[in-house]
Enzyme design. Structure first.
Site: not given
Ligand code: BG6
Length: 463
Positions: A10, A14, A80, A139, A169, A207, A226, A231, A317
């Site tokens: 991948g 992004d 693939d 994740k 993360h 966000e 998500d 998180h 969001k």
């Molecule tokens: C990701 C989500 O795990 O964390 C995203 O899939 C989200 O949707 C992102 O935007 C936010 O991460 P950070 O480090 O920018 O707060």
């Protein structure tokens, strides 16, 4: 830390462009990683030039020497992920790299995780000889409890647990790593960290951005899968877990798992789901999508320490500001028994991002007057430690290269989180629509019905 081939499934995502390649760039620039190569896989026609330009243009003042080094050592492989021949070509690419250790990073849509893992095993690419082979799962790990268990069975049949790194993360963010330090390496807070002294806890993950180019993933997932499943529940478990025996990774994971297991099931009245206006018009989103992009929930923990204390979580969001913070409000009238009226509560804020830091609000007498006002006592991370704090993904890569599991999630924690989330996922019927930059009404109502308010940060110190 060197002599490693990074295999990124991948590479055009992004995530790879914004987080993974920049993290490798920083390791090369700042941490002396030199003898490395990258094999990047994706399903479309790309060139190395295109990929490198794409990630370079998103970096501020990139060091061209480092960028060129990455370019020289990057091999692009179109393939693939479900096709066994992809893995034969991959094996050749790995062999040609001449590097000893192999780090597989799965930055793909989650539906490919199982197939990639099985194919790596079939091709004999999971075995360690005089080297190490490690695999990293982005994740979400699974899309519900059943699929998470299924995926885990597949992963553990191909790799030993010590080879596996499941990412969240947030655990690598500096201020998140500081939660345990703050709680357990200071004697100040822990005696007060219970329902006798704490009124409520708020975990806020707002966000400002929308879903960007991620409709394919996001429309199936939504904010609960998500953000809350991973998180938010990880932050909650770090804030509320019992004191572990010590701060070693396994003992922290044991304490987090225990806490996650003691969260009460979420009632329908304790959750509110909403969607931003215009979401259905985003490219790739189904026109009648009911996917929630914002959520608020009230959770309770079934143990003596936290009985009766609400943990409010909100996330999503298209808010006015990006802000990740944990707000801990202490009970107002603990000592004075209500004698002093209009006192502000003491509170502690762990500001994860932006304005990384910690502050406490105390009541202080104003000069020369009898008035008492709330005053901030603040630790500003950038002020104390300079600006070169590593980004979360840099820390993650460093830990993986060193074989350190402390900022990764164990499968039992993941499964326990899905147990909590599964029953609420089906409840989305018609999410409330909210305007960009505003909190959905039901989110406000959820906390106001308890006579409380969401915490609002008035200022943000960066120095
Ligand atoms: C990701 C989500 O795990 O964390 C995203 O899939 C989200 O949707 C992102 O935007 C936010 O991460 P950070 O480090 O920018 O707060």
């Amino acid at each position: 830390m060197s002599d490693t081939v990074f295999v990124i499934f991948g590479i055009s995502s992004d995530l790879s462009m914004v987080k993974l390649l920049p993290a490798i760039y920083h390791l090369v620039k700042n941490k002396g990683v030199s003898d490395f190569s990258i094999v990047g896989l994706a399903s479309s026609d790309y060139t190395v030039d295109y990929l490198v330009d794409n990630f370079k243009k998103r970096m501020k003042n990139p060091d061209l020497k480092v960028i060129n080094k990455i370019k020289e050592r990057l091999v692009y492989q179109k393939g693939d992920f479900n096709d066994p021949s992809t893995y034969i070509e991959l094996m050749n690419n790995i062999n040609q790299s001449g590097n000893k250790n192999i780090l597989y990073y799965l930055a793909t849509l989650p539906e490919y995780f199982k197939s990639i893992t099985c194919n790596l095993k079939k091709q004999g690419l999971t075995k360690e000889k005089n080297n190490w082979v490690r695999i990293v799962f982005e994740k979400p790990f699974g899309t519900d409890l059943k699929s998470a268990i299924d995926l885990n069975n597949c992963v553990t049949s191909a790799f030993s647990e010590s080879q596996v790194y499941r990412i969240d993360h947030y655990l690598a963010k500096e201020l998140v790593q500081n939660i345990s330090v703050l709680r357990f390496m200071n004697s100040t807070f822990e005696p007060l960290w219970n329902n006798e002294f704490i009124d409520n806890v708020q975990i806020i993950l707002d966000e400002n951005l929308g879903i960007g180019r991620r409709a394919k993933f996001y429309d199936k997932s939504g904010v609960v899968k998500d953000i809350i499943q991973n998180h938010a529940l990880q932050l909650l478990s770090l804030v509320a877990m019992e004191r572990p025996k010590d701060l070693t990774p396994e003992n922290i994971r044991d304490a987090k798992y225990k806490l996650l297991s003691s969260i009460k099931p979420i009632n329908k009245s304790d959750i509110c789901l909403s969607q931003y206006k215009g979401y259905k018009n985003e490219k790739g989103v189904s026109p009648d999508s009911t996917t929630p992009t914002y959520v608020a929930t009230r959770l309770f923990i079934d143990n003596d320490q936290w009985a009766g204390v609400p943990f409010y979580i909100r996330a999503g969001k298209k808010q006015k500001n990006k802000q990740i913070m944990i707000y801990v409000e202490f009970k107002k009238n603990y000592l004075n028994n209500g004698v002093f009226e209009n006192l502000n509560p003491n509170y502690l804020v762990i500001s994860v991002q932006p304005c990384e830091g910690v502050y406490m609000v105390l009541n202080i007498k104003e000069p020369g007057r009898a008035e008492v006002s709330p005053v901030k006592m603040e630790f500003v991370h950038a002020g104390a430690f300079d600006v070169n704090t590593p980004e979360a993904y840099e820390t993650l890569f460093e830990c993986i290269l060193e074989g350190d599991h402390s900022v990764f999630v164990r499968s039992d924690e993941i499964e326990q989180s899905w147990k909590l989330i599964d029953p609420i996922i089906d409840k989305v019927v018609n999410p409330e629509i909210y305007e960009e930059g505003t909190l959905p009404n039901c989110v406000k109502n959820l906390i106001e019905s308890d006579n409380r308010k969401w915490f609002v940060r008035k200022s943000c110190n960066t120095k």
